[in-house]
Design a protein around this motif. Sequence first.
Motif, short mmCIF file in Angstrom:
data_model
loop_
_atom_site.label_atom_id
_atom_site.label_comp_id
_atom_site.label_asym_id
_atom_site.label_seq_id
_atom_site.Cartn_x
_atom_site.Cartn_y
_atom_site.Cartn_z
N GLU A 1 0.80 -1.22 0.00
CA GLU A 1 0.00 0.00 0.00
C GLU A 1 0.84 1.27 0.00
O GLU A 1 0.28 2.37 0.01
CB GLU A 1 -0.94 0.00 1.21
N ASP A 2 2.15 1.16 0.04
CA ASP A 2 3.01 2.35 0.06
C ASP A 2 2.75 3.20 -1.19
O ASP A 2 2.53 2.67 -2.28
CB ASP A 2 4.47 1.96 0.13
N GLN A 3 2.80 4.51 -1.00
CA GLN A 3 2.47 5.43 -2.08
C GLN A 3 3.68 6.01 -2.79
O GLN A 3 3.57 6.44 -3.94
CB GLN A 3 1.60 6.57 -1.53
N THR A 4 4.83 6.05 -2.14
CA THR A 4 6.01 6.67 -2.77
C THR A 4 7.14 5.69 -3.01
O THR A 4 7.83 5.79 -4.02
CB THR A 4 6.53 7.83 -1.92
N LEU B 1 13.29 2.68 -2.03
CA LEU B 1 13.54 1.64 -3.03
C LEU B 1 14.07 2.24 -4.32
O LEU B 1 15.08 1.78 -4.88
CB LEU B 1 12.24 0.87 -3.30
N TRP B 2 13.41 3.29 -4.80
CA TRP B 2 13.87 3.91 -6.06
C TRP B 2 15.27 4.49 -5.89
O TRP B 2 16.09 4.42 -6.80
CB TRP B 2 12.89 4.99 -6.51
N GLU B 3 15.55 5.05 -4.71
CA GLU B 3 16.87 5.64 -4.49
C GLU B 3 17.96 4.57 -4.49
O GLU B 3 19.04 4.76 -5.05
CB GLU B 3 16.90 6.43 -3.18
N LEU B 4 17.69 3.43 -3.85
CA LEU B 4 18.68 2.36 -3.85
C LEU B 4 18.89 1.83 -5.27
O LEU B 4 20.03 1.58 -5.69
CB LEU B 4 18.25 1.23 -2.93
N TYR B 5 17.81 1.70 -6.03
CA TYR B 5 17.94 1.26 -7.42
C TYR B 5 18.80 2.25 -8.22
O TYR B 5 19.62 1.84 -9.05
CB TYR B 5 16.56 1.14 -8.07
N ARG B 6 18.59 3.53 -8.00
CA ARG B 6 19.41 4.54 -8.70
C ARG B 6 20.89 4.38 -8.34
O ARG B 6 21.76 4.45 -9.21
CB ARG B 6 18.95 5.95 -8.32
N GLU B 7 21.15 4.15 -7.06
CA GLU B 7 22.53 4.02 -6.61
C GLU B 7 23.18 2.78 -7.22
O GLU B 7 24.34 2.81 -7.65
CB GLU B 7 22.58 3.97 -5.09
N LEU C 1 14.16 -3.74 -12.90
CA LEU C 1 13.63 -3.30 -11.62
C LEU C 1 12.39 -4.10 -11.24
O LEU C 1 11.64 -4.56 -12.11
CB LEU C 1 13.24 -1.82 -11.66
N GLY C 2 12.17 -4.25 -9.93
CA GLY C 2 10.93 -4.81 -9.42
C GLY C 2 10.33 -3.86 -8.41
O GLY C 2 11.05 -3.22 -7.63
N GLY C 3 9.02 -3.73 -8.38
CA GLY C 3 8.37 -2.83 -7.45
C GLY C 3 8.34 -3.39 -6.04
O GLY C 3 8.82 -4.50 -5.76
N ASN C 4 7.79 -2.62 -5.12
CA ASN C 4 7.62 -3.06 -3.74
C ASN C 4 6.45 -4.05 -3.68
O ASN C 4 5.82 -4.36 -4.70
CB ASN C 4 7.37 -1.84 -2.84
N GLY C 5 6.14 -4.55 -2.47
CA GLY C 5 4.99 -5.43 -2.32
C GLY C 5 5.12 -6.70 -3.13
O GLY C 5 4.21 -7.06 -3.88
N TRP C 6 6.26 -7.38 -3.00
CA TRP C 6 6.58 -8.59 -3.77
C TRP C 6 6.73 -8.30 -5.26
O TRP C 6 6.44 -9.15 -6.10
CB TRP C 6 5.55 -9.68 -3.54
N GLY C 7 7.16 -7.11 -5.59
CA GLY C 7 7.55 -6.83 -6.97
C GLY C 7 6.58 -6.03 -7.80
O GLY C 7 6.92 -5.63 -8.91
N ASN C 8 5.38 -5.76 -7.30
CA ASN C 8 4.34 -5.22 -8.18
C ASN C 8 3.86 -3.81 -7.85
O ASN C 8 3.06 -3.26 -8.60
CB ASN C 8 3.14 -6.17 -8.18
N ASN C 9 4.31 -3.21 -6.76
CA ASN C 9 3.87 -1.86 -6.39
C ASN C 9 4.85 -0.85 -6.97
O ASN C 9 5.94 -0.63 -6.43
CB ASN C 9 3.78 -1.73 -4.87
N TYR C 10 4.43 -0.19 -8.04
CA TYR C 10 5.27 0.81 -8.70
C TYR C 10 4.83 2.24 -8.38
O TYR C 10 5.24 3.17 -9.07
CB TYR C 10 5.26 0.59 -10.21
N ARG C 11 4.02 2.42 -7.34
CA ARG C 11 3.61 3.78 -6.99
C ARG C 11 4.86 4.61 -6.66
O ARG C 11 5.77 4.15 -5.99
CB ARG C 11 2.66 3.79 -5.80
N GLY C 12 4.86 5.84 -7.14
CA GLY C 12 5.98 6.72 -6.88
C GLY C 12 7.16 6.54 -7.84
O GLY C 12 8.14 7.28 -7.74
N PHE C 13 7.06 5.58 -8.75
CA PHE C 13 8.17 5.37 -9.69
C PHE C 13 8.38 6.65 -10.49
O PHE C 13 7.46 7.15 -11.15
CB PHE C 13 7.85 4.20 -10.61
#
Length: 417
Positions: free
Chosen positions: A236-239, A243-249, A265-277
């Motif tokens: 349910e995270d919105q931003t 995660l995105w910052e670590l991926y950038r690094e 890349l994989g989103g949060n929530g077991w790979g599928n939450n791309y909110r805030g990407f």
Amino acid sequence: MKRTLWSVCRFGCLGVLLIGVSVYAEGFLRADGDRIVDGQGREVILRGMGLGGWMLQEGYMLRLKGVNPQHRIRQRIVELIGAESTERFYTLWRDRHMTEADVETLARAGFNSIRLPMHFNLFTLPVDEEPDPQGQTWLPTGFEMIDRLLSWCRPRRIYVILDLHAAPGGQGHDVNICDRDTNKPSLWEDPRNRAKTVALWRKLAERYANEPWIGGYDLINEPNWSFEGQEPHGREDQTNAPLWELYREITRAIREVDRNHMIILGGNGWGNNYRGFPGPWDGNMVLSFHKYWNPNTEEAIAPYLELRRKFGVPVWLGESGENSNEWFRECVALVERHRIGWAWWPHKKVESRSCVYTVEPPPEYQELLAYWHGQGPRPSREVAVRALFGLVENLRAERCRFNGDVVRALIPEGGRR
């Protein structure tokens, strides 16, 4: 009969749709707009298999119930047979779980890629064991396993996609899939774990920068951590900002030494939450999603099709499986209809038919399971040795049961051994 005719029609139509799309590729894979293409610019549909259980054991693949991350499984084995025999067991496990015979089976069936789930501790020490807190100690085992796998895949034209399945400290609350020790700081709770993750990817990229049969770098498998204090697994995270910052690094570190390989890349929530990407920050990037136990409908994959449309990058079904053959057929047909490649999960399990190879355990293994599940007495050391080393002998492809029906469900023209 109607279902048979429909299946023939469906896959016949799918074949027409995929004319001009290669499943046999050559040269570095790369993102070209919303397509994955090979070195000749031909679109490639990845048909892959995930090697779950080889570098990282998950308890359910061994028929263990409940919470059983690998470090706990290892501890249980040590308690029964001692540290020295346990080390021998794991050495044999790594030698026999995946061999050239396994790769040959996948190649003959028509797979063109392998997703390799990696445990960081085969490549480097945990942060609390580093002699120099600011340094990185490199271990040969993991690199040698990748090299060996590549030596089998290269002549068979199979890409190897590196997947960090167990990141330093563990990337989520689902401890079974990342071998997280909850008594120690997670990936997100200790900056040293994140620094080690970045350093590991840089080391891998440096080593394989010029290897065209490495298909890409799948940076972190299934992060499932709430950064906003909501649903604990981050669904349910919105931003998802950390995660995105670590991926950038990680991307920056990889690009210091390797300009050739795809970043996945994989989103949060077991790979599928791309909110805030924030959108792609690299010109050779792929977005991955995972799909389990949901309907094989257009609606089920609509969020990922929208990501592809919005950002103009390829999407890839990086993990799916653990269901019936009919579900497998429907899922593959659905994603390939939309020019989406896939990697199935997993290649090999104990006493399961929903994989390419079923591992048949020795009779003593049932006594071991009964004890570990609190349903039987502690086995003697001799019985435990026979159970564990009998199991590891039966990991060999030639001693496993080949499930051609699973292969044919995934690749209808395949299934030939």
